[in-house]
Design an enzyme around this catalytic site. Structure first.
Site, mmCIF file in Angstrom:
data_model
loop_
_atom_site.group_PDB
_atom_site.id
_atom_site.type_symbol
_atom_site.label_atom_id
_atom_site.label_comp_id
_atom_site.label_asym_id
_atom_site.label_seq_id
_atom_site.Cartn_x
_atom_site.Cartn_y
_atom_site.Cartn_z
ATOM 1 N N ASP A 110 -64.094 -25.781 5.534
ATOM 2 C CA ASP A 110 -64.286 -24.372 5.894
ATOM 3 C C ASP A 110 -64.680 -24.274 7.364
ATOM 4 O OD1 ASP A 110 -64.695 -21.567 5.535
ATOM 5 O OD2 ASP A 110 -66.853 -21.949 5.399
ATOM 6 N N ASP B 213 -69.985 -34.067 11.993
ATOM 7 C CA ASP B 213 -70.517 -33.551 13.263
ATOM 8 C C ASP B 213 -69.685 -34.060 14.436
ATOM 9 O OD1 ASP B 213 -71.439 -36.105 12.638
ATOM 10 O OD2 ASP B 213 -73.432 -35.819 13.520
ATOM 11 N N LYS C 5 -69.806 -37.275 5.640
ATOM 12 C CA LYS C 5 -71.127 -37.466 6.237
ATOM 13 C C LYS C 5 -71.732 -38.624 5.437
ATOM 14 C CE LYS C 5 -74.214 -35.990 9.156
ATOM 15 N NZ LYS C 5 -74.169 -36.226 10.581
ATOM 16 N N ASP D 193 -62.055 -23.401 10.980
ATOM 17 C CA ASP D 193 -62.315 -22.311 11.930
ATOM 18 C C ASP D 193 -62.321 -22.846 13.363
ATOM 19 O OD1 ASP D 193 -62.589 -20.440 9.888
ATOM 20 O OD2 ASP D 193 -64.363 -19.513 10.795
ATOM 21 N N TYR E 92 -69.533 -25.682 -2.895
ATOM 22 C CA TYR E 92 -69.131 -24.309 -3.222
ATOM 23 C C TYR E 92 -69.265 -24.017 -4.717
ATOM 24 C CZ TYR E 92 -67.118 -22.489 1.133
ATOM 25 O OH TYR E 92 -66.925 -21.982 2.385
HETATM 26 C C1 IPM Z 1 -62.235 -19.206 4.002
HETATM 27 C C2 IPM Z 1 -63.342 -18.188 3.859
HETATM 28 C C3 IPM Z 1 -63.874 -18.240 2.444
HETATM 29 C C4 IPM Z 1 -64.464 -19.599 2.219
HETATM 30 C C5 IPM Z 1 -64.875 -17.135 2.070
HETATM 31 C C6 IPM Z 1 -64.321 -15.754 2.335
HETATM 32 C C7 IPM Z 1 -65.322 -17.251 0.649
HETATM 33 O O1 IPM Z 1 -64.322 -18.419 4.815
HETATM 34 O O2 IPM Z 1 -61.271 -19.113 3.241
HETATM 35 O O3 IPM Z 1 -62.338 -20.066 4.880
HETATM 36 O O4 IPM Z 1 -65.621 -19.858 2.572
HETATM 37 O O5 IPM Z 1 -63.752 -20.450 1.672
HETATM 38 MG MG MG Z 2 -63.813 -19.913 6.259
#
Ligand code: IPM
Ligand code: MG
Length: 360
Positions: free
Chosen positions: A248, A224, A192, A252, A142
């Site tokens: 990240d 993975d 990884k 999710d 990042y």
């Molecule tokens: C998160 C989001 C952010 C990230 C974006 C909005 C920059 O996806 O906080 O998970 O990638 O960190």
């Molecule tokens: Mg995110």
């Protein structure tokens, strides 16, 4: 009476909608716990760009540095996608994270109440799952340099750098172990290491840090495989520690086992003060329609009370009120038969009522 300076950043999309009820919840807790709140609101994201030409004006950054904690709704949206990378709404958020040195991002994926049926995964797979993702937040790909898009041999190439120093790995690993110690004492480090040197180092340092935490059972898993295992059998995990980008993605995935991304709060800590934000984004498709689920943001307030102010009981109360509210009321993303469908505003009011009931 204790006094706390909170910076509130509603941001873009559904950010302001989910922030409003969360502030009400915070005020309610403050009055019960005798906290004097000093709330300041500032701009970050697309809304900041529109008004000031930058996604994070200096006065926001100053206010952030001078606050005890920060609450952030969401940033970004299609309106700002054509903008140059340097002024995109997301850059504002990333700058906040890095300037405040919030290198540890905690994302707890827990199933609240009977939401087990709201998950797209089978109830027996997710029932009882409780996973804390500890994501490195101020390093890795990042932020790594060099980065960019440039012309090479007559065509454009895009490049980013995945880089981690020993000290960066050591400090996030330490947080991972500390969190695991307070939970089930099982830590899975995700890398990884079979392909990327930077994460081979990650594995080496994590193992080294583990020597200081003999009670924690440390395991290593490739990213993975981890993605697959979260969906196959999330209950095998207790605490996970991983890089910025893997975190990240995996957070999710972990969120979906809880029924909706709208349920996942987060805490970003490490520097002097903490920042608390829901994991979901700005959800432009439902913005302004009173359809958003405010629970992730409300639970983020709980995390703030716990991690920044040590008010663990206040966090527990908020969680309890959320569970109670879910017994009868649902926003669209977690709607189920026999429950009443409510909007963002009403959901917030119901949590508040449930919270008030506890005291009066
Ligand atoms: C998160 C989001 C952010 C990230 C974006 C909005 C920059 O996806 O906080 O998970 O990638 O960190
Ligand atoms: Mg995110």
């Amino acid at each position: 009476m204790i006094s706390k300076k909170i910076l509130v950043i509603p941001g873009d999309g559904i950010g302001p909608e989910v922030t409003a009820p969360s502030i009400q919840v915070l005020k309610q807790i403050a009055s019960q716990f005798d906290i004097q709140l000093e709330l300041t609101e500032k701009l970050v994201g697309g809304v900041a760009y529109d008004l000031t030409g930058t996604p994070i004006p200096d006065d926001t950054l100053d206010a952030a540095k001078n606050s005890d904690a920060i609450l952030l709704g969401a940033v970004g949206g299609p309106k700002w996608e054509p903008l140059d990378f340097s002024v995109r709404p997301e850059r504002g958020l990333l700058k906040l994270r890095s300037e405040l040195e919030l290198y540890a991002n905690l994302r707890p994926a827990v199933i609240y109440g009977d939401l087990v049926n709201a998950s797209t995964l089978k109830p027996e797979v997710v029932d009882g799952a409780d996973l804390m993702v500890v994501r490195e937040l101020t390093g890795g790909i990042y932020f790594g340099e060099p980065r960019g898009v440039e012309l090479r041999n007559g065509e454009r190439v895009g490049f980013n750098t995945l880089i981690y120093s020993e000290s960066e790995i050591r400090r996030i690993a330490k947080i991972g172990f500390e969190i695991a110690m307070k939970r089930g004492k099982i830590l899975t480090s995700i890398d990884k290491a079979n392909v990327l040197e930077s994460t081979e180092l990650w594995r080496e340092i994590t193992t080294e840090v583990g020597k200081d935490f003999p009670e924690v059972k440390l395991g290593h898993m490739y990213a993975d495989n981890a993605a697959m295992q979260i969906i196959r059998n999330p209950k095998q995990f207790d605490t996970m520690v991983t890089t910025n980008m893997f975190g990240d993605i995996l957070s999710d995935a972990a969120a979906m086992m809880t029924g909706s991304l709208g349920m996942l709060p987060s805490a970003s800590i490490g520097g002097g003060n903490g920042m608390y934000e829901p994991v979901h984004g700005s959800a432009p498709d439902i913005a302004g329609k009173d359809k958003a689920n405010p629970l992730a943001m409300i639970l983020s307030v709980g995390m703030m009370l716990r991690y920044s102010f040590d008010l663990i009981h206040a966090d527990e109360l908020i969680k309890h009120s959320v569970v109670k509210t879910l017994e009868n009321y649902r926003t669209k993303d977690i709607m189920a038969e026999g429950k009443k469908l409510v909007g963002c505003k009403e959901m917030g009011e119901r949590v508040l009522q449930s919270l008030e009931k506890k005291y009066n």
